[in-house]
Design a protein around this motif. Structure first.
Motif, PDB file in Angstrom:
ATOM      1  N   ASN A  86     -15.734  -4.097   7.805  1.00 29.43           N
ATOM      2  CA  ASN A  86     -14.187  -3.981   7.921  1.00 29.43           C
ATOM      3  C   ASN A  86     -13.999  -2.549   9.265  1.00 29.43           C
ATOM      4  O   ASN A  86     -14.028  -1.623   8.623  1.00 29.43           O
ATOM      5  N   PHE A  88     -10.957  -1.727   9.100  1.00 30.07           N
ATOM      6  CA  PHE A  88     -10.162  -0.447   8.522  1.00 30.07           C
ATOM      7  C   PHE A  88     -11.115   0.410   7.892  1.00 30.07           C
ATOM      8  O   PHE A  88     -11.210   1.763   8.064  1.00 30.07           O
ATOM      9  N   PHE A  89     -12.394   0.150   7.221  1.00 31.69           N
ATOM     10  CA  PHE A  89     -12.859   1.041   6.813  1.00 31.69           C
ATOM     11  C   PHE A  89     -13.907   1.935   8.155  1.00 31.69           C
ATOM     12  O   PHE A  89     -13.934   3.007   8.064  1.00 31.69           O
ATOM     13  N   ASN A 159      -8.213   5.073  -0.675  1.00 27.08           N
ATOM     14  CA  ASN A 159      -8.130   3.539  -1.017  1.00 27.08           C
ATOM     15  C   ASN A 159      -7.292   3.081  -2.950  1.00 27.08           C
ATOM     16  O   ASN A 159      -7.695   2.382  -2.487  1.00 27.08           O
ATOM     17  N   LEU A 174       0.323  -0.461  -2.082  1.00 29.03           N
ATOM     18  CA  LEU A 174       0.036  -0.603  -1.212  1.00 29.03           C
ATOM     19  C   LEU A 174       1.205  -2.026  -1.843  1.00 29.03           C
ATOM     20  O   LEU A 174       1.318  -2.818  -0.925  1.00 29.03           O
ATOM     21  N   ARG A 208      -0.522  -5.600  -3.579  1.00 29.75           N
ATOM     22  CA  ARG A 208      -0.416  -6.411  -2.713  1.00 29.75           C
ATOM     23  C   ARG A 208      -0.051  -7.410  -3.142  1.00 29.75           C
ATOM     24  O   ARG A 208       1.784  -8.022  -2.664  1.00 29.75           O
ATOM     25  N   PHE A 231     -12.283 -10.163   1.046  1.00 28.14           N
ATOM     26  CA  PHE A 231     -11.341  -9.326   1.789  1.00 28.14           C
ATOM     27  C   PHE A 231     -11.661  -8.843   2.991  1.00 28.14           C
ATOM     28  O   PHE A 231     -12.842  -8.250   3.467  1.00 28.14           O
ATOM     29  N   THR A 256      -4.310 -10.466   2.694  1.00 26.65           N
ATOM     30  CA  THR A 256      -3.659  -8.728   2.363  1.00 26.65           C
ATOM     31  C   THR A 256      -4.879  -7.529   3.186  1.00 26.65           C
ATOM     32  O   THR A 256      -4.654  -6.670   2.530  1.00 26.65           O
ATOM     33  N   SER A 257      -5.495  -8.543   4.281  1.00 31.89           N
ATOM     34  CA  SER A 257      -6.135  -7.539   5.180  1.00 31.89           C
ATOM     35  C   SER A 257      -5.981  -8.297   6.272  1.00 31.89           C
ATOM     36  O   SER A 257      -5.926  -8.979   6.735  1.00 31.89           O
ATOM     37  N   PHE A 284      -1.818  -6.792   6.756  1.00 37.50           N
ATOM     38  CA  PHE A 284      -2.313  -4.949   5.978  1.00 37.50           C
ATOM     39  C   PHE A 284      -3.318  -4.306   6.684  1.00 37.50           C
ATOM     40  O   PHE A 284      -4.697  -5.268   6.756  1.00 37.50           O
ATOM     41  N   ASP A 285      -3.418  -3.110   6.912  1.00 38.68           N
ATOM     42  CA  ASP A 285      -3.905  -2.640   7.180  1.00 38.68           C
ATOM     43  C   ASP A 285      -3.834  -1.918   8.585  1.00 38.68           C
ATOM     44  O   ASP A 285      -4.054  -0.847   9.104  1.00 38.68           O
ATOM     45  N   GLN A 302      -1.825   1.669   7.949  1.00 32.65           N
ATOM     46  CA  GLN A 302      -2.064   2.319   6.797  1.00 32.65           C
ATOM     47  C   GLN A 302      -1.982   3.662   7.397  1.00 32.65           C
ATOM     48  O   GLN A 302      -2.755   3.449   8.616  1.00 32.65           O
TER      49      GLN A 302
HETATM   50  O1  RIB Z   1     -11.378  -2.969   0.403  1.00 35.80           O
HETATM   51  C1  RIB Z   1     -10.495  -4.076   1.290  1.00 35.80           C
HETATM   52  C2  RIB Z   1      -9.415  -4.175   1.817  1.00 35.80           C
HETATM   53  O2  RIB Z   1      -8.772  -2.937   1.006  1.00 35.80           O
HETATM   54  C3  RIB Z   1      -9.243  -2.419   3.164  1.00 35.80           C
HETATM   55  O3  RIB Z   1      -8.937  -3.821   4.330  1.00 35.80           O
HETATM   56  C4  RIB Z   1      -8.151  -2.031   3.717  1.00 35.80           C
HETATM   57  O4  RIB Z   1      -6.858  -2.764   3.356  1.00 35.80           O
HETATM   58  C5  RIB Z   1      -8.046  -1.932   2.241  1.00 35.80           C
HETATM   59  O5  RIB Z   1      -6.926  -1.132   1.410  1.00 35.80           O
END
Ligand code: RIB
Length: 342
Positions: A86, A88-89, A159, A174, A208, A231, A256-257, A284-285, A302
């Protein structure tokens, strides 16, 4: 060369030490440490080059385990994330690594693949390797604190939207972030806004979903259709297919992502619908993917770098006995084209 150690003489003397490197490079052993550990003090580039040269010529290999014993610290932090694929991570891990290096710590990363048993194993494993602390982004919305308590190691939850008393935690609001995105879609005139909600193994409600619902209620609008999928990109793709097939097909979707949104974009394109003309999208992200998709995604960002610094600082503070804190950071709406803005 008399006073220096050559590789040939070294072979008869046993392992090369930091002292040997210092002598060869003509610097102090502290400077050798700064170069080897990337800090905590900065070293001039010319000096660093001399030390690196000495390390190469002498074949020096720093002994981290011996150093850990001596200092009582491995100068290493462990990071556990649910899914490194992901973006984001990946972004978060990179920022944590940078923040850790600033304070003289190396980072060991482990990935839980969305699996709770693996997450528990990863935490135990890191504790057994005597990392100085663990940063945990759990596969659960409400993490398993017992495994951290048993490991008896300083930790910070990442998170993390809710306070977990007795633990340091970092997250964003969120619900507020989701509200911002949905209110923006409403401002484009949408009255039927669907939700592609990401899931995790526990099935708890994520903020969210709350934010999406509140924004609609406050605008006096009915709830659009909701679908729950992981996700992931395939999760977003399936969510898109199902939302588009719903009797009450939405004209806008909040994903949501970003990663789900990427899958969702594909489902909308495959259905022959235009974005944002027939289906507007917000996500989101604020990962890099959101900027380079087509159309570029309007997304809630974020503040990853700031959160990473705060998390590492909290972890170091915890090892000094500072009181745990729950910190929530604000998000920011990045307006691009998927929402209908020019
Ligand atoms: O864990 C999945 C999602 O939660 C990520 O994509 C990010 O949005 C996190 O907050």
């Amino acid at each position: 060369m008399d006073s220096m150690t050559s590789p040939a003489t070294q072979a008869t003397r046993g392992p090369v030490t930091r002292k040997d490197v210092a002598r060869y490079a003509g610097v102090s052993t502290a400077v050798v440490s700064y170069v080897v550990n990337g800090g905590p003090k900065k070293v001039a580039p010319a000096t660093e080059a001399k030390v690196q040269d000495a390390i190469r010529v002498l074949g020096y290999r720093p002994n981290a385990a011996a150093r850990a014993l001596k200092l009582g610290s491995s100068e290493t932090l462990g990071l556990v994330v649910p899914d490194i694929s992901n973006p984001f991570f990946s972004l978060f891990s990179h920022a944590v690594e940078d923040a850790a290096a600033e304070l003289g710590y190396a980072l060991v990363l482990s990935n839980s693949d969305g699996n709770l048993a693996k997450e528990r194993r990863n935490i135990r494993n890191l504790a057994a390797r005597q990392v100085d602390g663990v940063l945990l982004a759990s596969v659960l919305f409400e993490p398993d604190l017992e495994v951290l308590e048993t490991a008896d190691i300083p930790s910070v939850l990442l998170n993390q939207e809710r306070d977990a008393p007795g633990f340091n935690s970092i997250g964003v609001d969120l619900a507020a972030g989701a509200r911002m995105a949905v209110e923006h879609l409403i401002s484009h005139g949408h009255t039927n806004i669907g939700l592609a909600m990401g899931t995790n193994v526990s099935g708890n409600t994520d903020g969210r979903e709350v934010g999406w619902r509140e924004a609609l209620q406050d605008a006096g609008l009915p709830e659009g259709p909701i679908v729950y999928h992981p996700f992931t990109r395939p999760g977003g793709y399936l969510a898109g297919q199902r939302l588009l097939a719903s009797v009450n097909r939405p004209t806008a979707i909040f994903a949501t992502s970003d990663m789900q949104a990427i899958g969702l974009l594909r489902a909308v394109h495959e259905a022959g619908l235009s974005i944002p003309g027939e289906i507007a999208v917000a996500s989101f992200d604020g990962s890099a993917e959101s900027e380079y998709s087509w159309p570029p995604l309007t997304t809630v960002e974020q503040p990853v770098a700031v959160m990473a610094e705060a998390a590492v600082a909290a972890l170091v503070g915890a090892s000094r006995g500072e009181k745990p804190q729950h910190r929530i950071f604000p998000t920011k709406l990045h307006i691009r084209q998927s929402c209908g803005c020019p």
